[in-house]
Design an enzyme around this catalytic site. Structure first.
Site, PDB file in Angstrom:
ATOM      1  N   ARG A 202       0.800  -1.189   0.125  1.00  0.00           N
ATOM      2  CA  ARG A 202      -0.029  -0.178   0.155  1.00  0.00           C
ATOM      3  C   ARG A 202       0.709   1.329  -0.081  1.00  0.00           C
ATOM      4  NH1 ARG A 202      -2.029   3.080   4.160  1.00  0.00           N
ATOM      5  NH2 ARG A 202      -1.797   1.299   5.493  1.00  0.00           N
TER       6      ARG A 202
ATOM      7  N   TYR B 144     -12.849  13.459 -20.302  1.00  0.00           N
ATOM      8  CA  TYR B 144     -13.315  12.052 -20.075  1.00  0.00           C
ATOM      9  C   TYR B 144     -14.485  12.051 -19.140  1.00  0.00           C
ATOM     10  CZ  TYR B 144     -13.631   7.328 -17.883  1.00  0.00           C
ATOM     11  OH  TYR B 144     -14.028   6.236 -17.381  1.00  0.00           O
TER      12      TYR B 144
ATOM     13  N   ASP C 123      -4.272  14.767 -18.464  1.00  0.00           N
ATOM     14  CA  ASP C 123      -4.396  13.307 -18.773  1.00  0.00           C
ATOM     15  C   ASP C 123      -3.903  13.178 -20.114  1.00  0.00           C
ATOM     16  OD1 ASP C 123      -5.411  10.977 -19.665  1.00  0.00           O
ATOM     17  OD2 ASP C 123      -7.682  11.175 -18.598  1.00  0.00           O
TER      18      ASP C 123
ATOM     19  N   LYS D 186      -4.605   1.562 -20.913  1.00  0.00           N
ATOM     20  CA  LYS D 186      -4.805   1.948 -22.422  1.00  0.00           C
ATOM     21  C   LYS D 186      -3.523   1.332 -22.992  1.00  0.00           C
ATOM     22  CE  LYS D 186      -9.069   3.490 -21.393  1.00  0.00           C
ATOM     23  NZ  LYS D 186      -8.971   3.734 -19.920  1.00  0.00           N
TER      24      LYS D 186
END
Length: 388
Positions: free
Chosen positions: A48, A102, A174, A199
């Site tokens: 984590r 987006y 982005d 992606k």
């Protein structure tokens, strides 16, 4: 090996790889442990905390690709976006966002920010004046996405960076649709680069991940929040992503080349009303894209004539898959109004010109002749006409 002299394919293949000291294997070993020693060790590792061996190694590769000092890997693109934003935005702060984003990013902002007392404004266009007039005294971040999803608009990164730095504002982008292969925003002074690594970095439609790259100072600030939110990634997925990124340049260049050919074909098709692709000279941002991008992108969008049934067109495709997500080696297509931007109110989709006839096409690595033949057959089937 001096990193500044490495080519991008070499970076993808070798930077951040872990030496297999035991068996001398050619690829990085996978460390699946979720529990590490804490006594008499240089690094106290904990998944984590984003510092397992595979996590650290992959972050070096991503940082170098984005020409940054450091990077972090997240469980999804939205985990990367939300953590990066919330690391720099607090109660009473304000953020300026690009007009077209987006749908998940847009929904995150409008659904969640008011709960944190964070103010926001959307620029009404893409010019310096459009961004400047939205800046307030409490503006801390400018967030952009270029090429934009799904209309492929290009934002002037040099302008955004100059404007932000003159006001002491952090810039975020982005960079998913371009990937580091086609665009390196750090060259233009952008502070923080964000990706849905699902992606182009993953590239095979089998990995869910996000990435953030920035300076050590900015990454430290993002990490300080990230370790509390817990959006880390399993080491097996990290290992798969590192493997996939070795071929990223080859894949993205092939996809971009295919997309340009297909965009030109669609632009002349009698059943296509409009094509959105920054590599076309008819695109309003063609000159800007050529200036700030190394290539175009493997993504394009197009509108079919209103007289045709979009759903029937999608059903008539045999090779191209009507499917969610994007950037896999296989070609996929979808309706943004029903998928990526379905969370936007209908009036907002209309304002952004995301209509029911718009299709977003993620071009794969197949032969363009086969992809064109597939679309040609679908058009013929739904129109009952024999087209060339």
């Amino acid at each position: 090996m001096k990193s500044r002299k490495l080519g991008i394919n070499t970076i993808c293949t070798h930077v951040g790889e872990i030496e297999d000291k035991q068996f001398k294997g050619a690829i990085s070993p996978l460390y699946m442990s979720t529990s590490y020693a804490y006594e008499n060790v240089e690094v106290k590792r904990y998944p984590r905390y984003f510092n397992t061996p595979n996590q650290e190694a992959l972050c070096k590769k991503i940082a170098m690709l984005e020409k940054c000092e450091a990077a972090l890997i997240f469980g999804s693109g939205m985990a990367a976006i939300s953590t990066a934003m919330l690391a720099f935005l607090h109660k009473g702060d304000h953020v300026v966002l690009q007009q077209t984003l987006y749908g998940g990013t847009y929904n995150f902002v409008v659904e969640e920010f008011h709960k944190y007392g964070i103010e926001y404004s959307f620029a009404e266009g893409f010019s310096e004046a459009d961004f400047s007039e939205k800046i307030q005294e409490n503006t801390k971040v400018i967030f952009v996405e270029t090429p934009s999803n799904p209309l492929m608009r290009i934002t002037d990164l040099e302008m955004v960076s100059r404007l932000a730095k003159s006001r002491g504002i952090i810039t975020m982008i982005d960079n998913t649709f371009a990937s580091p292969v086609n665009q390196t925003p750090a060259d233009f002074g952008i502070d923080i680069m964000i990706h849905s690594a699902t992606k182009y970095m993953g590239g095979h439609s089998d990995i869910l991940a996000g990435a953030v790259a920035a300076s050590n100072e900015h990454i430290d600030k993002i990490w300080n929040l990230a370790k509390n939110l817990g959006g880390s990634l399993s080491d097996f997925t990290v290992w798969l992503l590192e493997r996939s990124m070795k071929t990223m340049v080859l894949r993205v260049k092939a996809q971009s080349k295919n997309a340009k050919k297909i965009a030109k074909w669609l632009d002349k098709h009698p059943f296509v009303a409009k094509v959105y692709y920054p590599g076309l000279k008819t695109h309003p941002d063609y000159a800007l894209a050529k200036k700030q991008m190394h290539g175009s992108t493997g993504m394009l969008s197009f509108e079919i004539n209103q007289s045709l049934d979009v759903d029937e067109f999608l059903k008539s495709l045999n090779l191209i898959k009507p499917s969610m997500s994007l950037a896999g080696v296989e070609s996929t297509i979808l309706s943004p109004a029903k998928t990526s931007h379905a969370l936007l109110p209908a009036e907002e989709r209309k304002r952004q010109n995301i209509n029911d006839g718009l299709l977003r096409f993620s071009v794969g690595i197949e032969e363009t002749e086969d992809l064109i033949a597939d679309m040609k057959g679908a058009f013929q089937k739904i129109s009952k006409k024999d087209l060339v």
